[in-house]
Design a protein around this motif. Structure first.
Motif, mmCIF file in Angstrom:
data_model
loop_
_atom_site.group_PDB
_atom_site.id
_atom_site.type_symbol
_atom_site.label_atom_id
_atom_site.label_comp_id
_atom_site.label_asym_id
_atom_site.label_seq_id
_atom_site.Cartn_x
_atom_site.Cartn_y
_atom_site.Cartn_z
ATOM 1 N N SER A 208 0.822 -1.209 0.000
ATOM 2 C CA SER A 208 0.000 0.000 0.000
ATOM 3 C C SER A 208 0.858 1.261 0.000
ATOM 4 C CB SER A 208 -0.941 0.003 1.207
ATOM 5 O OG SER A 208 -0.218 0.094 2.419
ATOM 6 N N GLU A 209 2.036 1.183 0.590
ATOM 7 C CA GLU A 209 2.942 2.334 0.621
ATOM 8 C C GLU A 209 3.681 2.525 -0.701
ATOM 9 O OE1 GLU A 209 5.525 1.647 3.877
ATOM 10 O OE2 GLU A 209 3.965 1.866 5.419
ATOM 11 N N VAL A 210 3.977 1.418 -1.384
ATOM 12 C CA VAL A 210 4.840 1.494 -2.567
ATOM 13 C C VAL A 210 4.058 1.661 -3.862
ATOM 14 C CG1 VAL A 210 6.548 0.225 -3.944
ATOM 15 C CG2 VAL A 210 6.652 0.166 -1.443
ATOM 16 N N VAL A 211 2.949 0.935 -4.023
ATOM 17 C CA VAL A 211 2.271 0.899 -5.333
ATOM 18 C C VAL A 211 0.995 1.728 -5.387
ATOM 19 C CG1 VAL A 211 3.243 -1.375 -5.810
ATOM 20 C CG2 VAL A 211 0.963 -1.204 -4.807
ATOM 21 N N GLN A 212 0.541 2.254 -4.266
ATOM 22 C CA GLN A 212 -0.696 3.033 -4.279
ATOM 23 C C GLN A 212 -0.520 4.329 -5.074
ATOM 24 O OE1 GLN A 212 -3.973 4.855 -1.134
ATOM 25 N NE2 GLN A 212 -2.466 3.348 -0.473
ATOM 26 N N ALA A 213 -1.507 4.653 -5.909
ATOM 27 C CA ALA A 213 -1.462 5.869 -6.717
ATOM 28 C C ALA A 213 -1.833 7.074 -5.851
ATOM 29 C CB ALA A 213 -2.433 5.760 -7.891
ATOM 30 N N PRO A 214 -0.932 8.041 -5.704
ATOM 31 C CA PRO A 214 -1.190 9.187 -4.816
ATOM 32 C C PRO A 214 -2.021 10.263 -5.497
ATOM 33 C CG PRO A 214 0.999 9.373 -5.750
ATOM 34 C CD PRO A 214 0.412 8.099 -6.315
ATOM 35 N N ILE A 215 -3.266 9.950 -5.817
ATOM 36 C CA ILE A 215 -4.079 10.894 -6.591
ATOM 37 C C ILE A 215 -4.997 11.759 -5.731
ATOM 38 C CG2 ILE A 215 -4.019 9.439 -8.647
ATOM 39 C CD1 ILE A 215 -6.827 8.485 -7.985
ATOM 40 N N PHE A 216 -5.113 11.447 -4.451
ATOM 41 C CA PHE A 216 -6.003 12.226 -3.592
ATOM 42 C C PHE A 216 -5.165 13.191 -2.750
ATOM 43 C CE2 PHE A 216 -7.918 7.987 -4.189
ATOM 44 C CZ PHE A 216 -8.997 8.375 -4.985
ATOM 45 N N ILE A 217 -5.091 14.425 -3.199
ATOM 46 C CA ILE A 217 -4.238 15.438 -2.594
ATOM 47 C C ILE A 217 -5.091 16.370 -1.728
ATOM 48 C CG2 ILE A 217 -2.517 17.232 -3.039
ATOM 49 C CD1 ILE A 217 -1.787 14.416 -4.078
ATOM 50 N N PRO A 218 -4.684 16.653 -0.487
ATOM 51 C CA PRO A 218 -5.501 17.505 0.401
ATOM 52 C C PRO A 218 -5.899 18.844 -0.211
ATOM 53 C CG PRO A 218 -3.721 16.481 1.636
ATOM 54 C CD PRO A 218 -3.484 16.138 0.207
ATOM 55 N N ALA A 219 -4.990 19.491 -0.942
ATOM 56 C CA ALA A 219 -5.262 20.823 -1.489
ATOM 57 C C ALA A 219 -5.987 20.790 -2.827
ATOM 58 C CB ALA A 219 -3.949 21.590 -1.630
ATOM 59 N N MET A 220 -6.393 19.618 -3.270
ATOM 60 C CA MET A 220 -7.093 19.484 -4.549
ATOM 61 C C MET A 220 -8.386 20.314 -4.569
ATOM 62 S SD MET A 220 -8.723 15.976 -6.091
ATOM 63 C CE MET A 220 -7.126 15.162 -6.123
ATOM 64 N N PRO A 221 -8.615 21.127 -5.607
ATOM 65 C CA PRO A 221 -9.884 21.850 -5.717
ATOM 66 C C PRO A 221 -11.058 20.879 -5.781
ATOM 67 C CG PRO A 221 -8.277 22.759 -7.233
ATOM 68 C CD PRO A 221 -7.683 21.487 -6.691
ATOM 69 N N ILE A 222 -12.195 21.302 -5.288
ATOM 70 C CA ILE A 222 -13.360 20.418 -5.212
ATOM 71 C C ILE A 222 -13.785 19.938 -6.596
ATOM 72 C CG2 ILE A 222 -15.147 22.210 -5.318
ATOM 73 C CD1 ILE A 222 -15.143 19.201 -2.891
ATOM 74 N N LYS A 223 -13.591 20.769 -7.624
ATOM 75 C CA LYS A 223 -13.962 20.368 -8.992
ATOM 76 C C LYS A 223 -13.132 19.177 -9.449
ATOM 77 C CE LYS A 223 -15.927 20.647 -13.068
ATOM 78 N NZ LYS A 223 -15.202 19.621 -13.837
ATOM 79 N N ASP A 224 -11.859 19.151 -9.098
ATOM 80 C CA ASP A 224 -11.022 18.008 -9.478
ATOM 81 C C ASP A 224 -11.438 16.749 -8.726
ATOM 82 O OD1 ASP A 224 -8.745 19.044 -11.325
ATOM 83 O OD2 ASP A 224 -8.938 20.550 -9.763
ATOM 84 N N ALA A 225 -11.852 16.889 -7.469
ATOM 85 C CA ALA A 225 -12.371 15.742 -6.714
ATOM 86 C C ALA A 225 -13.644 15.211 -7.367
ATOM 87 C CB ALA A 225 -12.628 16.139 -5.266
ATOM 88 N N ILE A 226 -14.473 16.117 -7.867
ATOM 89 C CA ILE A 226 -15.696 15.721 -8.586
ATOM 90 C C ILE A 226 -15.333 14.928 -9.838
ATOM 91 C CG2 ILE A 226 -17.628 16.618 -9.952
ATOM 92 C CD1 ILE A 226 -17.680 18.984 -7.899
ATOM 93 N N ASP A 227 -14.346 15.429 -10.597
ATOM 94 C CA ASP A 227 -13.944 14.761 -11.832
ATOM 95 C C ASP A 227 -13.378 13.371 -11.555
ATOM 96 O OD1 ASP A 227 -14.723 17.014 -13.185
ATOM 97 O OD2 ASP A 227 -12.692 17.804 -13.461
ATOM 98 N N ILE A 228 -12.584 13.245 -10.500
ATOM 99 C CA ILE A 228 -12.030 11.930 -10.155
ATOM 100 C C ILE A 228 -13.148 10.974 -9.741
ATOM 101 C CG2 ILE A 228 -10.614 10.678 -8.477
ATOM 102 C CD1 ILE A 228 -8.671 12.984 -8.499
ATOM 103 N N ALA A 229 -14.114 11.465 -8.958
ATOM 104 C CA ALA A 229 -15.230 10.615 -8.536
ATOM 105 C C ALA A 229 -15.998 10.084 -9.741
ATOM 106 C CB ALA A 229 -16.161 11.405 -7.616
ATOM 107 N N HIS A 230 -16.265 10.953 -10.718
ATOM 108 C CA HIS A 230 -16.971 10.522 -11.933
ATOM 109 C C HIS A 230 -16.145 9.476 -12.682
ATOM 110 C CE1 HIS A 230 -18.496 10.610 -16.056
ATOM 111 N NE2 HIS A 230 -19.633 11.050 -15.542
ATOM 112 N N PHE A 231 -14.847 9.725 -12.796
ATOM 113 C CA PHE A 231 -13.948 8.795 -13.483
ATOM 114 C C PHE A 231 -13.964 7.418 -12.823
ATOM 115 C CE2 PHE A 231 -9.524 7.088 -13.206
ATOM 116 C CZ PHE A 231 -9.452 6.549 -14.485
ATOM 117 N N LEU A 232 -13.915 7.371 -11.499
ATOM 118 C CA LEU A 232 -13.854 6.092 -10.791
ATOM 119 C C LEU A 232 -15.168 5.322 -10.884
ATOM 120 C CD1 LEU A 232 -11.814 7.122 -7.613
ATOM 121 C CD2 LEU A 232 -11.003 5.871 -9.622
#
Length: 278
Positions: A208-232
């Protein structure tokens, strides 16, 4: 089956889900089968029109004759209008709402409906209740898990105010492979390969430490979180579609965002009427 996702960043929380609702028959021996799949289930909802708190659900789509979405609306009416259970929009906590909802959904409905059922036939379902307590700068999320057999776990805080990240439930395989970097069945593969049980946990922690994709960033704008949620959600729908078996994840994608100042806002949702008259 379903895919229900919560993504928490500093700017707020995004709730997203598909709309598939499967009719499943369970046999006395514990086996089950899908006999139909509808594509208009409601799994994301606002819990109170005047406060920034929402809910997402997965698992069983009904308790008795009432759909889960109808029961959520019943609870919303209860905490809005009933003097005994009413939430004060000027003084409340997400924890308080989560405990009220647990009493409502589990004690008042689930237990009463399935009390006479064999434990093997009692369905599982879960909920995330997320949003902002009165005066809070950051959001939080609480979770309720009702496991097969009727055993409950929660409400428990699954993401505290300072914690960010994603939670997904229902059909997790596609997102687990994409984000975590391995299948949900990987621990079983290790055991089948002769790895000692006490070493499996260590390997999983390192993975989990080595291969996990670090795509969830605390400072991410809410719109980008929305886009990632739709993608997933969309990725899970396509993953299930092209795997053998019924399309138990699918239909329109629904997304809501909860932020401190804007509150609960729908980003995309189903409509029963033509958009021109909504």
């Amino acid at each position: 089956m379903t895919i229900a996702i919560s993504i928490k960043v500093n700017d707020g929380i995004v709730l997203a889900a598909d709309s598939a609702s499967s009719m499943i028959i369970k046999n006395n021996d514990g086996s089950s089968g899908v006999i139909n799949v509808y594509e208009n289930g409601n799994k994301v909802a606002n819990l109170h029109k005047d406060i920034p708190v929402g809910i997402i659900t997965w698992g069983a789509g009904s308790i008795g004759v009432a759909s889960t979405s109808t029961l959520i609306k019943d609870f919303r009416k209860l905490i809005t209008e009933d003097p005994e259970h009413k939430i004060d929009p000027e003084s409340y906590t997400v924890e308080e709402i989560a405990h009220k909802f647990f009493d409502f959904i589990y004690n008042d409905h689930y237990q009463q409906e399935f009390e006479a059922w064999e434990s093997i036939q009692r369905p599982s379902l879960g909920f995330i209740i997320a949003g902002y307590s009165t005066g809070a700068t950051l959001a939080e999320q609480w979770q309720i898990d009702i496991l097969e057999g009727g055993f409950s776990h929660g409400p428990f805080i699954s993401r505290d105010k300072e914690e960010v990240g994603a939670t997904w439930s229902g059909a997790p395989e596609a997102i687990s492979r994409l984000v975590l970097g391995y299948s949900e069945n990987f621990p079983n593969v290790l055991l089948m390969s002769g790895v000692e049980p006490e070493q499996v946990g260590k390997i999983m922690r390192v993975a989990s430490e080595v291969v996990q994709a670090p795509i969830f960033i605390p400072a991410m704008p809410i719109k980008d979180a929305i886009d990632i949620a739709h993608f997933l959600v969309d990725t899970t729908i396509k993953y299930v579609k092209y795997n053998p078996g019924p399309n138990t994840v699918g239909g329109p994608i629904e997304i809501a965002a909860i932020t401190k100042h804007e509150g609960f806002k729908w980003i995309t949702r189903k409509h029963y009427f033509n958009n021109d008259i909504n």
